[in-house]
Design a protein around this motif. Structure first.
Motif: not given
Length: 306
Positions: A77-101
């Motif tokens: 925020s000190a770099r210019d006249d605006n005020t900034y928020v630091r966002d973090r990444e949403w880490e959404a665990a997802h299930t991937v099912w794997l199968w081989s014949d």
């Protein structure tokens, strides 16, 4: 899976137990190869990135009145006249099912290919597990491994494959939830209607499917000439052709029509279909699966030949 006119010479398939022991013997080596393949394509892999709760930096954005002052990044925020928020990444665990014949037809390896279909399928399966685990996804395999979120998911999957040695039967996928991803790797040499009878009900449940067809090059080009004996690796039925070259055109039409029928039907169901030839690098199939699992625009049916 039973084959339809598969051009194959005799394959040693004395019993399902013998095949299982053979597979178990080389799974550790395939895991090493899977790590190598995964490392060649790991750059550029990202999960489904969103703003939210997580550890990784996502972006700076203007501060909105009412937000906690503790979220303000005062240095930025000190770099210019605006005020900034630091966002973090949403880490959404997802299930991937794997199968081989692991059925008998997957053991086939012609002189034109450096590996068997089963070996290539397992390398791709484990390499995909490695990449998904690094991106924070949950890995599972129907009937083999319950969902697990861990950096060593590929090793755990390899161990589970060793313990569950009879995996030739199409898996029970009833435990897979709607909107999960399911990756199926096989040669899919059953008649198209039989393959779709298994897969269509899964797609209609809202599960996102990614089908990878493993193909030995001779199965597609049918290079045989003269008197040739063909053996079905599933049931041992033999066919002797006096002039194998006379079957070339009819065989090619039947083989490719089966593939096209499966691919078109899966596309209409919203699934992806990829063809991978065992004389090509495993990384080509891995990149294609990566693209579809990442939700990159332009997905759909895709054939990978190089």
């Amino acid at each position: 899976m039973a084959t339809i006119g598969q051009a194959t010479q005799a394959v040693s398939t004395t019993s399902a137990l013998a095949r299982a022991r053979q597979r178990a013997a080389y799974v550790p080596d395939l895991l090493v190869e899977a790590h190598r393949v995964a490392n060649t394509v790991i750059a550029g892999w990202h999960g489904r990135r969103k703003r939210g709760i997580g550890e990784n930096f996502w972006q700076f954005r203007p501060y909105v009145e009412g937000e906690s002052l503790s979220r303000i990044d005062w240095r930025r925020s000190a770099r210019d006249d605006n005020t900034y928020v630091r966002d973090r990444e949403w880490e959404a665990a997802h299930t991937v099912w794997l199968w081989s014949d692991s059925s008998a037809s997957m053991l086939f390896q012609s002189t034109l290919a450096p590996v068997s279909k089963q070996s290539r399928a397992l390398v791709i399966l484990l390499a995909l597990a490695e990449i998904l685990a690094r991106s924070g996804e949950r890995i599972a395999s129907p009937g083999v491994l319950d969902p697990v979120s861990a950096r060593n998911a590929a090793e755990r999957l390899a161990t589970a494959i060793d313990l569950h040695r009879d995996r030739a039967v199409f898996p029970d996928v009833s435990q897979i939830n709607r909107h999960s991803d399911l990756v199926l790797i096989s040669d899919f040499l059953d008649p198209a209607e039989d393959v779709l009878e298994k897969l269509a009900p899964i797609a209609k449940r809202g599960i996102r499917g990614h089908v990878l067809e493993i193909c030995d090059p001779v199965e597609e080009v049918f290079p045989y000439r003269g008197r040739t004996e063909f053996v079905d690796p599933e049931d041992g039925v033999k066919l002797t052709a006096g002039r194998a070259e006379s079957l070339h055109e009819e065989y090619r039409r039947t083989y490719l029509a089966r593939r096209e029928s499966i691919a078109d039907s899966l596309r209409r169901l919203g699934w992806n279909f990829i063809t991978h030839h065992t004389d090509q690098p495993a990384s080509t199939a891995l990149v294609a699966l990566h693209t579809h699992l990442s939700g990159v625009p332009g997905g759909g049916v895709r054939e990978v030949s190089s």
